[in-house]
Motif scaffolding. Structure first.
Motif, PDB file in Angstrom:
ATOM      1  N   PHE A  55      -3.048   2.840  14.163  1.00  0.00           N
ATOM      2  CA  PHE A  55      -3.892   1.653  13.981  1.00  0.00           C
ATOM      3  C   PHE A  55      -2.847   0.686  13.084  1.00  0.00           C
ATOM      4  O   PHE A  55      -2.237   1.196  11.943  1.00  0.00           O
ATOM      5  CB  PHE A  55      -5.065   1.846  13.236  1.00  0.00           C
ATOM      6  N   MET A  56      -2.921  -0.705  13.361  1.00  0.00           N
ATOM      7  CA  MET A  56      -2.034  -1.488  12.495  1.00  0.00           C
ATOM      8  C   MET A  56      -2.878  -2.695  12.030  1.00  0.00           C
ATOM      9  O   MET A  56      -3.822  -3.033  12.938  1.00  0.00           O
ATOM     10  CB  MET A  56      -0.639  -2.001  13.296  1.00  0.00           C
ATOM     11  N   LEU A  57      -2.971  -3.121  11.081  1.00  0.00           N
ATOM     12  CA  LEU A  57      -3.430  -4.276  10.661  1.00  0.00           C
ATOM     13  C   LEU A  57      -2.386  -5.453  10.009  1.00  0.00           C
ATOM     14  O   LEU A  57      -1.403  -5.394   9.805  1.00  0.00           O
ATOM     15  CB  LEU A  57      -4.231  -3.911   9.016  1.00  0.00           C
ATOM     16  N   ILE A  58      -2.940  -6.779  10.590  1.00  0.00           N
ATOM     17  CA  ILE A  58      -2.027  -7.920  10.088  1.00  0.00           C
ATOM     18  C   ILE A  58      -2.808  -8.561   9.264  1.00  0.00           C
ATOM     19  O   ILE A  58      -4.069  -9.076   9.239  1.00  0.00           O
ATOM     20  CB  ILE A  58      -1.813  -8.737  11.370  1.00  0.00           C
ATOM     21  N   GLU A  59      -2.361  -9.210   8.155  1.00  0.00           N
ATOM     22  CA  GLU A  59      -3.150  -9.844   7.038  1.00  0.00           C
ATOM     23  C   GLU A  59      -2.027 -10.884   6.540  1.00  0.00           C
ATOM     24  O   GLU A  59      -0.952 -10.994   6.717  1.00  0.00           O
ATOM     25  CB  GLU A  59      -3.170  -8.873   5.775  1.00  0.00           C
ATOM     26  N   ASP A  60      -2.731 -11.965   6.185  1.00  0.00           N
ATOM     27  CA  ASP A  60      -2.041 -13.243   5.524  1.00  0.00           C
ATOM     28  C   ASP A  60      -2.594 -13.382   4.254  1.00  0.00           C
ATOM     29  O   ASP A  60      -3.854 -13.926   4.268  1.00  0.00           O
ATOM     30  CB  ASP A  60      -2.164 -14.343   6.358  1.00  0.00           C
ATOM     31  N   GLN A  61      -2.037 -13.717   3.254  1.00  0.00           N
ATOM     32  CA  GLN A  61      -2.489 -14.241   1.962  1.00  0.00           C
ATOM     33  C   GLN A  61      -3.747 -13.578   1.724  1.00  0.00           C
ATOM     34  O   GLN A  61      -4.757 -13.987   1.144  1.00  0.00           O
ATOM     35  CB  GLN A  61      -2.709 -15.721   1.943  1.00  0.00           C
ATOM     36  N   GLY A  62      -3.580 -12.144   1.861  1.00  0.00           N
ATOM     37  CA  GLY A  62      -4.964 -11.270   1.184  1.00  0.00           C
ATOM     38  C   GLY A  62      -5.908 -11.138   2.403  1.00  0.00           C
ATOM     39  O   GLY A  62      -6.917 -10.500   2.261  1.00  0.00           O
ATOM     40  N   LYS A  63      -6.126 -11.780   3.546  1.00  0.00           N
ATOM     41  CA  LYS A  63      -7.016 -11.770   4.232  1.00  0.00           C
ATOM     42  C   LYS A  63      -6.518 -11.219   5.808  1.00  0.00           C
ATOM     43  O   LYS A  63      -5.517 -11.364   6.190  1.00  0.00           O
ATOM     44  CB  LYS A  63      -7.367 -13.330   4.863  1.00  0.00           C
ATOM     45  N   TYR A  64      -7.314 -10.257   6.241  1.00  0.00           N
ATOM     46  CA  TYR A  64      -6.978  -9.392   7.598  1.00  0.00           C
ATOM     47  C   TYR A  64      -7.362 -10.300   8.526  1.00  0.00           C
ATOM     48  O   TYR A  64      -8.428 -10.820   8.450  1.00  0.00           O
ATOM     49  CB  TYR A  64      -7.658  -8.023   7.611  1.00  0.00           C
ATOM     50  N   LEU A  65      -6.668 -10.464   9.515  1.00  0.00           N
ATOM     51  CA  LEU A  65      -6.763 -11.405  10.511  1.00  0.00           C
ATOM     52  C   LEU A  65      -6.800 -10.813  11.918  1.00  0.00           C
ATOM     53  O   LEU A  65      -7.409 -11.216  12.948  1.00  0.00           O
ATOM     54  CB  LEU A  65      -5.422 -12.368  10.898  1.00  0.00           C
ATOM     55  N   GLY A  66      -6.540  -9.355  11.887  1.00  0.00           N
ATOM     56  CA  GLY A  66      -6.634  -8.620  13.144  1.00  0.00           C
ATOM     57  C   GLY A  66      -6.129  -7.320  13.152  1.00  0.00           C
ATOM     58  O   GLY A  66      -5.506  -6.760  11.932  1.00  0.00           O
ATOM     59  N   PHE A  67      -6.419  -6.381  14.288  1.00  0.00           N
ATOM     60  CA  PHE A  67      -5.691  -5.354  14.437  1.00  0.00           C
ATOM     61  C   PHE A  67      -5.125  -4.820  15.642  1.00  0.00           C
ATOM     62  O   PHE A  67      -5.615  -5.350  16.601  1.00  0.00           O
ATOM     63  CB  PHE A  67      -6.760  -4.120  13.770  1.00  0.00           C
ATOM     64  N   CYS A  68      -4.526  -3.752  15.972  1.00  0.00           N
ATOM     65  CA  CYS A  68      -4.110  -3.193  16.949  1.00  0.00           C
ATOM     66  C   CYS A  68      -4.032  -1.470  16.914  1.00  0.00           C
ATOM     67  O   CYS A  68      -4.163  -1.051  15.834  1.00  0.00           O
ATOM     68  CB  CYS A  68      -2.985  -3.753  17.734  1.00  0.00           C
ATOM     69  N   ALA A  69      -4.500  -0.776  18.113  1.00  0.00           N
ATOM     70  CA  ALA A  69      -4.183   0.550  17.953  1.00  0.00           C
ATOM     71  C   ALA A  69      -3.162   0.774  19.461  1.00  0.00           C
ATOM     72  O   ALA A  69      -3.498   0.312  20.430  1.00  0.00           O
ATOM     73  CB  ALA A  69      -5.332   1.198  17.973  1.00  0.00           C
ATOM     74  N   TYR A  70      -2.374   1.781  19.261  1.00  0.00           N
ATOM     75  CA  TYR A  70      -1.553   2.076  20.251  1.00  0.00           C
ATOM     76  C   TYR A  70      -1.233   3.717  20.287  1.00  0.00           C
ATOM     77  O   TYR A  70      -1.198   4.438  19.149  1.00  0.00           O
ATOM     78  CB  TYR A  70      -0.291   1.439  20.161  1.00  0.00           C
ATOM     79  N   GLU A  71      -0.572   4.021  21.358  1.00  0.00           N
ATOM     80  CA  GLU A  71      -0.435   5.749  21.513  1.00  0.00           C
ATOM     81  C   GLU A  71       0.969   5.627  22.090  1.00  0.00           C
ATOM     82  O   GLU A  71       0.944   5.256  23.243  1.00  0.00           O
ATOM     83  CB  GLU A  71      -1.513   6.469  22.164  1.00  0.00           C
TER      84      GLU A  71
END
Length: 165
Positions: free
Chosen positions: A59-75
């Motif tokens: 699982f990966m999280l993307i954030e900008d200036q302390g706010k989480y904007l989205g995520f993904c998960a891969y295998e």
């Protein structure tokens, strides 16, 4: 923007984002009852932990200036192949079209290449607006599947694939 691998403790952030994003993404495609069923099935704490710890999803999280904007998960190496499966990728509605999803996708593609994988595959609901995003990013439809998920509900998906070589 910063992309990081999520820890088990951060799965609650993934869960919160899913509950915020899904109604916008699927509200016109699924009934509220089915949407709630699927959120509970795929984003309960137990389900997320199983996906991460037992099914080897990153699982990966993307954030900008302390706010989480989205995520993904891969295998990586799905079914002992040289393919990576993108299980999920979601960004907040207000960030769509601003490169957030593109950054997540590129990060997954790079991880797949680094692992020696030659293809990236995913399933997408046949009525999801993201279908055009994936086509624009080089994916092609290779199959059409109907997946029973319980309570009489069906996921009607396209299987898409992108050659990474």
């Amino acid at each position: 923007m910063t992309i990081t691998v999520a820890t088990k403790e951060q799965l609650s952030i993934v869960q919160r984002l899913a509950y915020e994003i899904w109604p916008d993404t699927y509200g016109k495609i699924l009934s509220k009852i089915q949407l709630d069923f699927m959120l509970d099935k795929f984003y309960s704490t137990a389900s997320l932990e199983e996906q991460m710890l037992e099914k080897n999803q990153v699982f990966m999280l993307i954030e900008d200036q302390g706010k989480y904007l989205g995520f993904c998960a891969y295998e990586l190496n799905i079914d002992n192949s040289q393919k990576t499966k993108l299980h999920k990728i979601y960004v907040l509605p207000e960030t769509q079209g601003k490169g957030v999803g593109k950054l997540l996708l590129e990060t997954v593609e790079n991880a797949a290449r680094k692992a020696g994988n030659t293809h990236l595959i995913l399933n997408v609901n046949r009525f999801n607006n993201a279908l055009e995003f994936y086509k624009h990013k080089g994916f092609t439809v290779v199959d059409e599947v109907n997946i029973e998920i319980g309570h009489g509900y069906l996921m009607e998906d396209y299987v898409m694939e992108k050659n990474l070589s």
